[in-house]
Design a protein around this motif. Structure first.
Motif, short mmCIF file in Angstrom:
data_model
loop_
_atom_site.label_atom_id
_atom_site.label_comp_id
_atom_site.label_asym_id
_atom_site.label_seq_id
_atom_site.Cartn_x
_atom_site.Cartn_y
_atom_site.Cartn_z
N VAL A 128 0.85 -1.19 0.00
CA VAL A 128 0.00 0.00 0.00
C VAL A 128 0.89 1.25 0.00
O VAL A 128 0.61 2.23 -0.71
CB VAL A 128 -0.96 -0.01 1.21
N VAL A 129 1.98 1.21 0.77
CA VAL A 129 2.92 2.35 0.75
C VAL A 129 3.48 2.53 -0.65
O VAL A 129 3.58 3.66 -1.16
CB VAL A 129 4.06 2.12 1.78
N LEU A 130 3.81 1.43 -1.31
CA LEU A 130 4.34 1.51 -2.67
C LEU A 130 3.31 2.10 -3.62
O LEU A 130 3.65 2.88 -4.52
CB LEU A 130 4.79 0.14 -3.16
N LEU A 131 2.06 1.74 -3.41
CA LEU A 131 0.99 2.31 -4.25
C LEU A 131 0.94 3.83 -4.08
O LEU A 131 0.91 4.58 -5.07
CB LEU A 131 -0.35 1.68 -3.86
N VAL A 132 1.00 4.28 -2.83
CA VAL A 132 0.97 5.73 -2.58
C VAL A 132 2.19 6.39 -3.23
O VAL A 132 2.08 7.43 -3.89
CB VAL A 132 0.94 6.01 -1.06
N LEU A 133 3.36 5.77 -3.05
CA LEU A 133 4.58 6.36 -3.63
C LEU A 133 4.47 6.42 -5.15
O LEU A 133 4.91 7.39 -5.78
CB LEU A 133 5.81 5.55 -3.21
N THR A 134 3.90 5.37 -5.75
CA THR A 134 3.75 5.37 -7.20
C THR A 134 2.87 6.54 -7.65
O THR A 134 3.20 7.25 -8.61
CB THR A 134 3.13 4.04 -7.67
N LEU A 135 1.75 6.74 -6.94
CA LEU A 135 0.87 7.85 -7.30
C LEU A 135 1.58 9.19 -7.11
O LEU A 135 1.49 10.07 -7.96
CB LEU A 135 -0.40 7.80 -6.44
N LEU A 136 2.33 9.32 -6.02
CA LEU A 136 3.03 10.58 -5.79
C LEU A 136 4.11 10.82 -6.84
O LEU A 136 4.31 11.94 -7.30
CB LEU A 136 3.66 10.59 -4.39
N LEU A 137 4.79 9.75 -7.22
CA LEU A 137 5.81 9.90 -8.28
C LEU A 137 5.17 10.42 -9.55
O LEU A 137 5.67 11.35 -10.19
CB LEU A 137 6.47 8.54 -8.55
N SER A 138 4.05 9.82 -9.90
CA SER A 138 3.38 10.25 -11.12
C SER A 138 2.88 11.69 -10.99
O SER A 138 3.04 12.50 -11.90
CB SER A 138 2.21 9.31 -11.42
N PHE A 139 2.32 11.99 -9.83
CA PHE A 139 1.75 13.32 -9.63
C PHE A 139 2.82 14.40 -9.67
O PHE A 139 2.65 15.45 -10.31
CB PHE A 139 1.01 13.35 -8.29
N THR A 140 3.96 14.17 -9.01
CA THR A 140 5.01 15.19 -9.02
C THR A 140 5.60 15.36 -10.41
O THR A 140 6.00 16.45 -10.79
CB THR A 140 6.14 14.84 -8.02
N GLY A 141 5.64 14.27 -11.18
CA GLY A 141 6.17 14.38 -12.53
C GLY A 141 5.25 15.17 -13.45
O GLY A 141 5.69 15.80 -14.41
N TYR A 142 3.97 15.13 -13.13
CA TYR A 142 2.95 15.77 -13.97
C TYR A 142 3.19 17.26 -14.13
O TYR A 142 2.85 17.85 -15.15
CB TYR A 142 1.58 15.54 -13.31
N LEU A 143 3.76 17.91 -13.11
CA LEU A 143 3.94 19.37 -13.16
C LEU A 143 5.09 19.77 -14.07
O LEU A 143 5.10 20.88 -14.62
CB LEU A 143 4.20 19.90 -11.74
N LEU A 144 6.07 18.89 -14.24
CA LEU A 144 7.35 19.32 -14.78
C LEU A 144 7.31 19.93 -16.19
O LEU A 144 8.08 20.84 -16.46
CB LEU A 144 8.37 18.17 -14.70
#
Ligand code: HEM
Lengths: 289, 251
Positions: free
Chosen positions: B157-173
């Motif tokens: 579940v932690v990995l799932l959250v990290l995956t979403l955060l990775l994608s979300f932070t990349g979205y802004l770039l």
């Protein structure tokens, strides 16, 4: 002597069991390593093909002055953005996802039996419960979304040919409960003040003043729906004997959750047009600025 | 070298084969030849730093594609692919409001294979979110979270959250309208939380609205903090699979 013989006997039995297990085993090289290699290659090739065929989007340069309509979060958060339309933003954007993640993480601690372990849907009622959970989750979510978009009014007017009765205007959407009922003036602002000393901790002031109708529509109804309907589902499944074990209930709940998640994501992505209005996908146009 | 001892009549192919696979250099890397006995095959898995994530033997049901559909493995594979394409993108990208958007445009037009790298990174990122979600479903429906694997599910579940955060932070770039407004909408949700929402949002984007501070924060999170964290949790995840006795089996 006897002890030694016994020990000998058990160890033979254990060894026999171990040997039987060995017979069931394959070598990781080559059997697994090659499967992994092929999966990786298939993925690499299809992703490369996809990347040659379709370009990643790049719109105009960011402009804080021009708000696109609609503005949408990345797709995997559109489920939350969809929830946002139906309840208090703090509830939809923070409380629900936090509790959902904690509940997700807690699954193994509720269902810590060994039922159905290690094989696809191997308990007796698993398939049926997956289907029922998913059906309840998706149909329930769709009905609630349609209600909040007043589609029952459209259907009523289409079927009867007459207008929706004015007296029932408070049943047009959940928000109408607040706007179309004669809430007494006092209930709109019950002064609870800001006695929590949050500012002394450097945090924002918390004003607890209460608007009962607002609280009902934005908090109480959504929370009781999101908590109540799953509980109701489990009670019905239990009373009708469809769900008997913890694994049974877990399957129904998890399938329901996944179905809700998928429906909300799809609706938020494909069915929300300008002003986040509910539209069929072919009428959802790209955002205007 | 060895070829002088061989009888005559050996073809060109054999000699090339020898020159490569029996060469001093090759044998300094791979100490033994192709593992063609069970013993050597187990040794090959156990002694190779990459392969030894695996056990040497595995139950036959777990080799069947339809047990895992390779979903966890593919999540990891996509993570690796994203790391590689991400490093290449970093060569060209500067996380400043002045340059970010122009850098992406130039990457697409002026850099050889630049657009391919960007597309791959983008589609792999979406793919990883989908793979991780499907992996979670596979683990659930095979009842693989049950004791002793409770905690590995939590790690998941932690990995799932990290995956979403990775994608979300990349979205802004890329710093285009899509990026800017998606992150504005997303971080506004954080801001709506009771009590700590506004301070958290302020800390996340470094101000009251998405701007240069948000860009540099998201960039730093995206290229180093979150990938490192995800790697640590993946290491634990994989280690736990082994510690818990491999993949779950019916009792
Ligand atoms: C970045 C994300 C993740 C990666 C790279 C990953 C990787 C893997 C891999 C390679 C396996 C071996 C079996 C297989 O391929 O299915 C595995 C098993 C497992 N994963 Fe994950 N995983 C991730 C996320 C998750 C999530 C989100 C969950 C659950 C919430 C989870 C829970 C588990 C469990 C419980 C097992 C053991 C399964 C069994 O015993 O059959 N993982 N994971």
């Amino acid at each position: 002597m006897v002890a030694a013989a016994q020990e000998n006997a058990t160890s033979t039995a254990v060894r026999a069991k171990a040997r039987r297990q060995r017979d069931e085993e394959l070598l990781v090289w080559p059997d697994l390593v090659f499967v992994e290699f092929i999966a990786a290659m298939v993925f690499l090739l299809s992703l490369t093909a996809l990347s040659i065929a379709i370009n990643a989007p790049l719109l105009d340069r960011a402009n804080p002055g021009v708000t696109p309509n609609p503005s949408k979060a990345p797709w995997y958060f559109l489920n939350l953005q969809e929830l946002l339309l139906h309840m208090d933003p703090a509830l939809a954007g923070v409380v629900v996802p936090t509790i959902a993640l904690i509940a997700l993480g807690a699954i193994p601690y509720f269902d810590n039996t060994h039922d159905g372990q290690g094989e696809w849907l191997s308990t007796p009622r698993a398939g049926r419960l997956t289907f029922l959970g998913a059906a309840v989750g998706s149909i329930g979510t769709i009905l609630l979304i349609l209600y909040d978009a007043s589609k029952h009014v459209v259907i009523f007017e289409g079927l009867t040919g007459s207008k929706w009765p004015v007296g029932l205007n408070f049943l047009r959407t959940s928000r109408a409960l607040q706007n179309d009922l004669p809430w007494p003036e006092w209930s709109k602002k019950i002064p609870l003040g800001d006695f929590i000393p949050s500012t002394q901790l450097g945090l924002p002031k918390i004003v607890l003043d209460l608007n009962i109708a607002e609280f009902l529509v934005a908090q109480i109804i959504p929370v009781s729906t999101m908590v109540g309907l799953p509980i109701l589902m489990s009670i019905v499944l239990w009373k009708t004997g469809v769900a008997k074990t913890r694994r049974d209930h877990m399957i129904a709940q998890f399938s329901g959750f996944i179905a809700v998640f998928i429906v909300l994501t799809i609706v938020g992505t494909a069915f929300r047009g300008q002003g986040m209005e509910l539209l069929p996908p072919w009428l959802v146009k790209p955002p205007i600025s | 070298m060895a070829s002088t001892e061989r009888p005559e009549g050996r073809g060109m192919g054999d000699r090339i084969y020898d020159a490569i696979f029996h060469s001093y250099f090759w044998q300094s890397i791979f100490r033994s030849g192709y593992p063609n006995t069970p013993r050597n095959q187990m040794l090959a898995v156990a002694t190779n730093v990459f392969l030894h994530l695996h056990p040497t033997r595995i139950h036959r049901t777990h080799v069947k594609i339809t047990h895992t559909y390779c979903l966890g493995g593919l999540s990891f594979f996509l993570f690796l692919g994203l790391t590689i394409t991400g490093v290449l993108l970093m060569f060209y990208y500067v996380p400043s409001v002045e340059r970010a958007y122009e850098d992406i445009m130039r990457l697409e037009t002026d850099v050889r294979f630049g657009i391919l790298m960007r597309n791959l990174h983008r589609w792999m990122a979406h793919g990883m979110v989908i793979m991780v979600l499907m992996h979670m479903m596979r683990v659930f429906y095979t009842g693989a979270y049950k004791p002793p694997r409770e905690f590995n599910w939590v790690v998941g579940v932690v990995l799932l959250v990290l995956t979403l955060l990775l994608s979300f932070t990349g979205y802004l770039l890329p710093w285009d309208q899509l990026a800017f407004w998606a992150i504005t909408v997303g971080t506004n949700m954080v801001g709506s939380a009771p009590l700590l929402g506004e301070p958290n949002r302020f800390a996340l984007i470094g101000g009251f609205e998405v701007g240069p501070n948000a860009l540099i924060r998201f960039y730093t999170l995206h290229v180093i903090a979150l990938p490192l964290l995800a790697s640590v949790f993946m290491a634990v995840h994989f280690w736990r699979i082994r510690r818990d006795g491999g993949l779950a089996r019916p009792l």
